[in-house]
Design an enzyme around this catalytic site. Structure first.
Site, mmCIF file in Angstrom:
data_model
loop_
_atom_site.group_PDB
_atom_site.id
_atom_site.type_symbol
_atom_site.label_atom_id
_atom_site.label_comp_id
_atom_site.label_asym_id
_atom_site.label_seq_id
_atom_site.Cartn_x
_atom_site.Cartn_y
_atom_site.Cartn_z
ATOM 1 N N TYR A 42 -46.229 -38.650 127.123
ATOM 2 C CA TYR A 42 -46.923 -39.633 126.297
ATOM 3 C C TYR A 42 -48.333 -39.134 126.027
ATOM 4 O O TYR A 42 -49.088 -38.874 126.954
ATOM 5 C CB TYR A 42 -46.985 -40.992 127.001
ATOM 6 C CG TYR A 42 -47.463 -42.085 126.079
ATOM 7 C CD1 TYR A 42 -46.556 -42.852 125.362
ATOM 8 C CD2 TYR A 42 -48.817 -42.330 125.884
ATOM 9 C CE1 TYR A 42 -46.974 -43.843 124.485
ATOM 10 C CE2 TYR A 42 -49.247 -43.308 125.005
ATOM 11 C CZ TYR A 42 -48.323 -44.065 124.311
ATOM 12 O OH TYR A 42 -48.745 -45.032 123.429
ATOM 13 N N GLN B 239 -42.623 -49.256 123.514
ATOM 14 C CA GLN B 239 -41.386 -48.877 122.806
ATOM 15 C C GLN B 239 -41.124 -47.369 122.907
ATOM 16 O O GLN B 239 -39.960 -46.940 122.982
ATOM 17 C CB GLN B 239 -41.411 -49.358 121.345
ATOM 18 C CG GLN B 239 -42.543 -48.811 120.469
ATOM 19 C CD GLN B 239 -43.816 -49.633 120.563
ATOM 20 O OE1 GLN B 239 -44.041 -50.376 121.521
ATOM 21 N NE2 GLN B 239 -44.686 -49.485 119.568
ATOM 22 N N ASN C 213 -51.821 -46.855 127.340
ATOM 23 C CA ASN C 213 -52.527 -48.126 127.492
ATOM 24 C C ASN C 213 -51.808 -49.033 128.502
ATOM 25 O O ASN C 213 -50.850 -48.637 129.164
ATOM 26 C CB ASN C 213 -52.711 -48.810 126.127
ATOM 27 C CG ASN C 213 -51.370 -49.248 125.516
ATOM 28 O OD1 ASN C 213 -50.337 -49.324 126.206
ATOM 29 N ND2 ASN C 213 -51.384 -49.524 124.231
ATOM 30 N N SER D 126 -60.997 -44.724 134.509
ATOM 31 C CA SER D 126 -61.499 -43.512 135.150
ATOM 32 C C SER D 126 -62.671 -43.825 136.097
ATOM 33 O O SER D 126 -63.378 -44.819 135.917
ATOM 34 C CB SER D 126 -61.954 -42.549 134.045
ATOM 35 O OG SER D 126 -62.072 -41.252 134.533
ATOM 36 N N GLN E 280 -68.869 -39.727 132.548
ATOM 37 C CA GLN E 280 -67.850 -40.634 133.041
ATOM 38 C C GLN E 280 -67.868 -41.932 132.256
ATOM 39 O O GLN E 280 -66.833 -42.427 131.800
ATOM 40 C CB GLN E 280 -68.099 -40.922 134.530
ATOM 41 C CG GLN E 280 -66.987 -41.684 135.191
ATOM 42 C CD GLN E 280 -65.702 -40.908 135.142
ATOM 43 O OE1 GLN E 280 -65.700 -39.681 135.180
ATOM 44 N NE2 GLN E 280 -64.591 -41.607 135.005
ATOM 45 N N HIS F 5 -66.286 -42.639 128.567
ATOM 46 C CA HIS F 5 -64.839 -42.765 128.317
ATOM 47 C C HIS F 5 -64.487 -44.156 127.812
ATOM 48 O O HIS F 5 -63.838 -44.308 126.792
ATOM 49 C CB HIS F 5 -64.033 -42.470 129.584
ATOM 50 C CG HIS F 5 -63.821 -41.012 129.799
ATOM 51 N ND1 HIS F 5 -63.125 -40.233 128.916
ATOM 52 C CD2 HIS F 5 -64.209 -40.188 130.801
ATOM 53 C CE1 HIS F 5 -63.097 -38.988 129.362
ATOM 54 N NE2 HIS F 5 -63.749 -38.926 130.501
ATOM 55 N N GLU G 248 -61.114 -41.093 141.780
ATOM 56 C CA GLU G 248 -60.434 -40.120 140.911
ATOM 57 C C GLU G 248 -61.182 -38.781 140.930
ATOM 58 O O GLU G 248 -60.581 -37.731 141.084
ATOM 59 C CB GLU G 248 -60.367 -40.676 139.491
ATOM 60 C CG GLU G 248 -59.632 -39.774 138.518
ATOM 61 C CD GLU G 248 -59.768 -40.243 137.080
ATOM 62 O OE1 GLU G 248 -60.652 -41.086 136.808
ATOM 63 O OE2 GLU G 248 -59.000 -39.756 136.228
ATOM 64 N N HIS G 249 -62.505 -38.839 140.739
ATOM 65 C CA HIS G 249 -63.335 -37.630 140.817
ATOM 66 C C HIS G 249 -64.393 -37.815 141.888
ATOM 67 O O HIS G 249 -65.087 -38.833 141.897
ATOM 68 C CB HIS G 249 -64.069 -37.373 139.491
ATOM 69 C CG HIS G 249 -63.176 -37.385 138.289
ATOM 70 N ND1 HIS G 249 -63.063 -38.475 137.452
ATOM 71 C CD2 HIS G 249 -62.358 -36.429 137.773
ATOM 72 C CE1 HIS G 249 -62.211 -38.193 136.466
ATOM 73 N NE2 HIS G 249 -61.761 -36.963 136.644
ATOM 74 N N ASP H 87 -62.461 -31.555 133.338
ATOM 75 C CA ASP H 87 -61.798 -32.260 132.238
ATOM 76 C C ASP H 87 -61.205 -31.287 131.230
ATOM 77 O O ASP H 87 -60.235 -31.613 130.546
ATOM 78 C CB ASP H 87 -62.806 -33.156 131.504
ATOM 79 C CG ASP H 87 -62.948 -34.509 132.172
ATOM 80 O OD1 ASP H 87 -62.130 -34.817 133.057
ATOM 81 O OD2 ASP H 87 -63.881 -35.249 131.801
ATOM 82 N N GLU I 268 -22.506 -46.621 165.580
ATOM 83 C CA GLU I 268 -22.674 -47.261 164.270
ATOM 84 C C GLU I 268 -21.344 -47.764 163.710
ATOM 85 O O GLU I 268 -21.290 -48.272 162.586
ATOM 86 C CB GLU I 268 -23.355 -46.293 163.287
ATOM 87 C CG GLU I 268 -24.810 -46.001 163.675
ATOM 88 C CD GLU I 268 -25.545 -45.106 162.672
ATOM 89 O OE1 GLU I 268 -24.884 -44.540 161.767
ATOM 90 O OE2 GLU I 268 -26.776 -44.972 162.794
ATOM 91 N N HIS J 2 -16.805 -41.177 159.872
ATOM 92 C CA HIS J 2 -17.844 -40.192 160.171
ATOM 93 C C HIS J 2 -17.504 -39.478 161.486
ATOM 94 O O HIS J 2 -17.579 -38.254 161.587
ATOM 95 C CB HIS J 2 -19.224 -40.865 160.297
ATOM 96 C CG HIS J 2 -19.859 -41.227 158.989
ATOM 97 N ND1 HIS J 2 -19.346 -42.177 158.147
ATOM 98 C CD2 HIS J 2 -20.987 -40.749 158.382
ATOM 99 C CE1 HIS J 2 -20.134 -42.275 157.081
ATOM 100 N NE2 HIS J 2 -21.137 -41.415 157.196
#
Lengths: 410, 410
Positions: free
Chosen positions: B114, B173, B196, B219, B241, B244, B308-309, B342, B396, B401
């Site tokens: 994506y 979709q 998103n 982020s 940062q 974004h 994240e960073h 990045d 068991e 088995h």
């Protein structure tokens, strides 16, 4: 059945992702999230018919369960635990150090393990989920299980693993408790272990909120034999798969139609004497027997359906196995029946089913590690790559990115 | 702000897993599943205001986009692609062979990527998702993106990667189409790449039906500085940062309060001249500045929130970094600003956010491999471990088995 119709039948039987039951599970999750232990008490009364003072299992109760099993069982569990440890250690990832780049691994801090309960208790499943986490170095392991009997073998196996945090709660409510935390059950970082349908739905809905291992479906085996196969052994291998539950799937494949016929005939004879014959019969009615006209056809079938267990009992095993790309686990030869993998070979028996082996793998020590890169560039390396980075930052109209890069070239 | 209140503020801000919007996304998924391309046409008209003859992008259109960018941009993308390849190759897992046990890796067969669309196009995100898959050896890569312009840089970057299967469709979709397949978009084994909110919900609902990389959130960066920090560089790092989006989170930490004050003052001065100052201002108002009274406190904060960073601009960087367990990626020193990660350092910039680094890791080549164990036991090994296995099988009550194990000892 030919390979094409085999594959289309298989695909048509795949589970639906229908969302009809999600609403109920969402309600359970929201209730546990807002009301904590009170919600757990409600659901445990409603679904498990149990009214408990506390969910947390007393340490003494774990020890009592351990004392209650036979010394033979105790030694068996301890031996198996050592086997699993040995194997999991051998595949554990270690840090990589390439100077300006390091890639490092750390054990998860807190995990939750779901252990199914009910009348049939599986101590092997305890070992196959908890021991890989122990080998990874996870400090806090919290086990949830709808197991309400005193002196049970699940608790005995947990005692052997040194687990102290065990909670008598199951179903979607147990998953929600581990994801959000309640007064008694702490929030964990990742939840592993197979459960029923509602457990699977809850795990899917909470993916991302916590780590989730996989969504477990009915068990499967594909056995490929040549005409020299040990017929009774193969029949037991098929039974061993089929006795798990009525939805278990067994696929018996050969290039030689006569050996399939012989196995089918013998299977009918032997079935009557099986203690779990009604489950086996229900499962086996969906058996797939297929004659393949080449090993290429076999391999393409295996790679298409990625069976949870693939058992190759065939003189050309090595050549065939080299071409298998997707499977939960591959068992090679007479002394590697799937049943030895269920208990004692070393790899976990928690394996991907229903084609998910095409993108996921059996639970192992590395699923209890997380990892990240450490980037320590030298000035000269920075200067080598900064211009292309600035060009693209400018094109992406991320001006502060550009400035952050540019100021270091001044 | 002290560390305890910092952490509780952070936890309180974490995204809710509220299920209010799931119903809409379930409807979209079911519609795409049953009606295929027709449903895609409906939603693309409804959400993207586009009426298309076909979703598949013509190969010539990819080439046209490539021809339309400048030669400087072309070379920048190609250089960055080689950097990413080099790094991803260096961390790719290889088969392990321990005789009776092998553990083998294979590339996934078909994946979906994506790529976000809209007015801001990010060719760097194309490289950071597609190149690791190429290095893994994935044969079929299908890219979905709500990018409807002619001659756009997303298509140019895809052309450079040799990608031929690109579909102009986005949102939940597009995820549903990749999970189930339509007349135009094929079913894939795994879907990766950030999108998103609705893309994230669809990925969560389809986890297990297909492989899913992670659920992306806003982020974050945590920057730790000592009093010698280059003030303007740090301000640009914070801006990079914050630019974004308004939800991006920036944490600036030091043991030295005076350097934080200096950076804050300079930040106010420099903000006015930033092209994206309104986004930065919206994001920065939630900035967290914290003075820590020890490096232990810093480390416990980092391991709690797994930013994240993490950018360590500090004389004790090595010692600090050795103690970081959980982070998306760690950037060490003046020549490793996050902006170089990045674009061009090598590790993917698709990283876990919002504490999920505590259980997951940044996208890399190994996320496009799957693996399984091959078990080939010798008779003597089998005999060593079969008795404990039989003991537990009996306990068991899995008789088949037991028989499958026992027949091989006769």
């Amino acid at each position: 059945m030919n390979v094409a119709s085999f594959i289309s039948t298989f695909d048509a039987q795949r589970g639906s992702a229908g969302f009809d039951d999600y609403k109920d599970v969402m309600e359970i999750i929201e209730h546990v999230r807002s009301d904590g232990d009170r919600a757990l008490h409600d659901y445990t009364a409603q679904f498990d018919n149990q009214t408990l003072d506390t969910f947390k299992v007393d340490k003494a109760a774990l020890k009592d369960s351990y004392d209650a099993i036979s010394s033979e069982e105790r030694e068996a569990l301890e031996t198996i635990k050592r086997r699993i440890e040995h194997y999991q250690k051998s595949i554990k990832y270690t840090d990589m150090d390439h100077g300006e780049f390091r890639y490092v691994y750390h054990p998860l801090e807190k995990i939750g393990v779901y252990v199914p309960g009910g009348t049939a208790l599986y101590p092997s499943s305890v070992l196959m989920t908890v021991v890989p986490a122990l080998v990874a170095g996870v400090k806090e392991i919290h086990v949830v299980t709808p197991t309400f009997e005193e002196n049970n073998i699940t608790f005995a196996a947990l005692y052997i693993c040194g687990i102290e945090n065990v909670y008598k709660v199951g179903g979607a409510q147990a998953i929600a408790a581990l994801a959000y935390g309640t007064q008694t059950v702490p929030k964990v970082d990742k939840i592993v272990g197979p459960g029923n349908y509602y457990v699977a739905l809850a795990k899917r809905l909470l993916f991302g909120e916590v780590g989730i291992d996989m969504i477990a479906g009915p068990s499967e085996i594909l056995i490929y034999v040549d005409q020299d196969a040990h017929i009774d052994a193969i029949v037991y291998d098929l039974f061993a798969q089929a006795e798990h539950d009525a939805n278990a799937r067994t696929f018996l494949i050969s290039e030689d139609e006569s050996i399939i016929k012989k196995i089918e005939e013998r299977l009918e004879q032997m079935l009557a004497n099986q203690p779990r014959s009604s489950i086996i019969r229900a499962s086996i009615k969906d058996n797939h027997y297929a004659v393949v006209d080449s090993q290429e056809a076999l391999i393409s079938m295996i790679n298409h359906i990625a069976p949870e267990h693939v058992s190759i009992q065939h003189r050309d095993a090595d050549r065939i196995i080299r071409n298998i790309k997707y499977a939960g686990a591959v068992f090679n030869g007479y002394y590697s029946p799937e049943a030895i993998g269920d208990y004692a070979a070393g790899p976990s028996h928690v394996l991907p089913t229903d084609k998910t082996g095409r993108f996921s793998h059996g639970l192992n020590v590395n699923d209890f590690l997380t990892s990240h890169a450490v980037i320590s560039l030298e000035k000269t390396t920075y200067e080598d790559i900064v211009e292309p980075a600035k060009t693209i930052a400018r094109r992406e109209q991320l001006d502060a990115h550009y400035q952050s890069l540019n100021i270091r070239t001044e």
